[in-house]
Design an enzyme around this catalytic site. Sequence first.
Site, mmCIF file in Angstrom:
data_model
loop_
_atom_site.group_PDB
_atom_site.id
_atom_site.type_symbol
_atom_site.label_atom_id
_atom_site.label_comp_id
_atom_site.label_asym_id
_atom_site.label_seq_id
_atom_site.Cartn_x
_atom_site.Cartn_y
_atom_site.Cartn_z
ATOM 1 N N GLU A 63 -8.555 -3.542 18.727
ATOM 2 C CA GLU A 63 -8.094 -2.363 17.999
ATOM 3 C C GLU A 63 -8.874 -1.113 18.415
ATOM 4 O O GLU A 63 -8.304 -0.031 18.523
ATOM 5 C CB GLU A 63 -8.197 -2.591 16.492
ATOM 6 C CG GLU A 63 -7.486 -1.507 15.700
ATOM 7 C CD GLU A 63 -7.034 -1.945 14.324
ATOM 8 O OE1 GLU A 63 -6.553 -1.079 13.583
ATOM 9 O OE2 GLU A 63 -7.147 -3.142 13.982
ATOM 10 N N ALA A 118 -0.744 0.456 3.617
ATOM 11 C CA ALA A 118 -1.204 0.460 2.228
ATOM 12 C C ALA A 118 -2.719 0.285 2.121
ATOM 13 O O ALA A 118 -3.248 0.123 1.028
ATOM 14 C CB ALA A 118 -0.496 -0.649 1.443
ATOM 15 N N GLY A 119 -3.404 0.294 3.247
ATOM 16 C CA GLY A 119 -4.849 0.102 3.224
ATOM 17 C C GLY A 119 -5.254 -1.333 2.979
ATOM 18 O O GLY A 119 -6.361 -1.608 2.515
ATOM 19 N N ASP A 140 -12.318 -5.679 8.378
ATOM 20 C CA ASP A 140 -10.956 -6.153 8.144
ATOM 21 C C ASP A 140 -10.684 -7.463 8.874
ATOM 22 O O ASP A 140 -10.133 -8.411 8.304
ATOM 23 C CB ASP A 140 -9.940 -5.098 8.581
ATOM 24 C CG ASP A 140 -10.038 -3.822 7.768
ATOM 25 O OD1 ASP A 140 -10.771 -3.805 6.756
ATOM 26 O OD2 ASP A 140 -9.382 -2.837 8.151
#
Length: 387
Positions: A163, A126-127, A175
């Site tokens: 990541e 969903a961002g 993030d």
Amino acid sequence: MSEAVAETVASRFGELYGAEPHGVWAAPGRVNLIGEHTDYNDGFVMPFALPHTAVAAVARRDDGVLRLHSADVEAGVTELRLDDLAPGSDKNWTAYPAGVVWALREAGHAITGADIHLSSTVPSGAGLSSSAALEVVVALALNDLFSLGLRGWQLARLCQRAENVYVGAPVGIMDQTASACCEAGHALFLDTRDLSQRQIPFDLAAEGMRLLVVDTQVKHSHSEGEYGKRRAGCEKGAALLGVDALRDVPYSDLDAALARLGDEEEVRRLVRHIVTENERVERVVSLLESGETRAIGPVLIEGHASLRDDFRISCPELDLVVDTALATGALGARMTGGGFGGSAIVLAEEPDVDAITKAVTEAFTTAGFTAPRVFEAVPSAGARRLR
């Protein structure tokens, strides 16, 4: 609420592994108020943490074994040997926590193994940074259990490396930093070049406003090429302009910089978005610090137009949310996150929330889209130990 969640996750850990966890930790997803795709251009971002979290019950091991389980995936316990962890070796959800263990060990930290059970309420795809929440909660747990003494921003950097290198997704630092470092009732003004931070008070309820997140239910994946293409285009723009990153192109010099790019039309569009977006972040910070919160609405609208027209990462569902919300009285709205789906945010006066929610939902029905999920985004606490 957090105590009940911690108890549930700890109890399931006991069922899986036959012992009590050594602790339970939580790390939130995030919404980015303004500053999209600026983070990998050394620019400015302004996220805040959601109340939705990834929760991990963890016990330390000393035998070189990592065992992973998620309440959100239909699979049993995955067992890995630490010495076998290598970038690109895992294409499943387990790559995110395993990548964190790999990154910590690569950085010289003596992680000797762990049993981990995870459960998340951050909507996936969903961002809203469900992957960063997963990484940060594991990093924080291991930081505590192995007494590593790392600070939030340091954990964020290691999670980003996990990541980027282990999972293979070219994400920026925003993030993970948001998940690790945000504070309740604040948005985080982050300079992604030097990682300096300022907590900016952001209490909409006190001023009679709400910020809605509209999850379009359209899934995106950073690992699939469009994100990487935008990043490569930004790097090309910086190289053509002779700067280290697009952060170094002053807003006042934008027209001259675009002229120097000549017929590189795609690069011109990317450069224009990044430079104007950095200026929008600084404008929002200034407005919030001077108490002009409602005035950020038009800046959000500008940001969406730039993402739609210059960066070209919106989609019909996101545009429909923004257009419908604004037509129904919203103060501002824009897509948020990586793009190609995910979520939009809507800034609204409290009395208008129900009408906007109804209008957006009905618009999706009329268009034949999957019904969106709408919820209020309340600036919440960053990663923390629950028990």
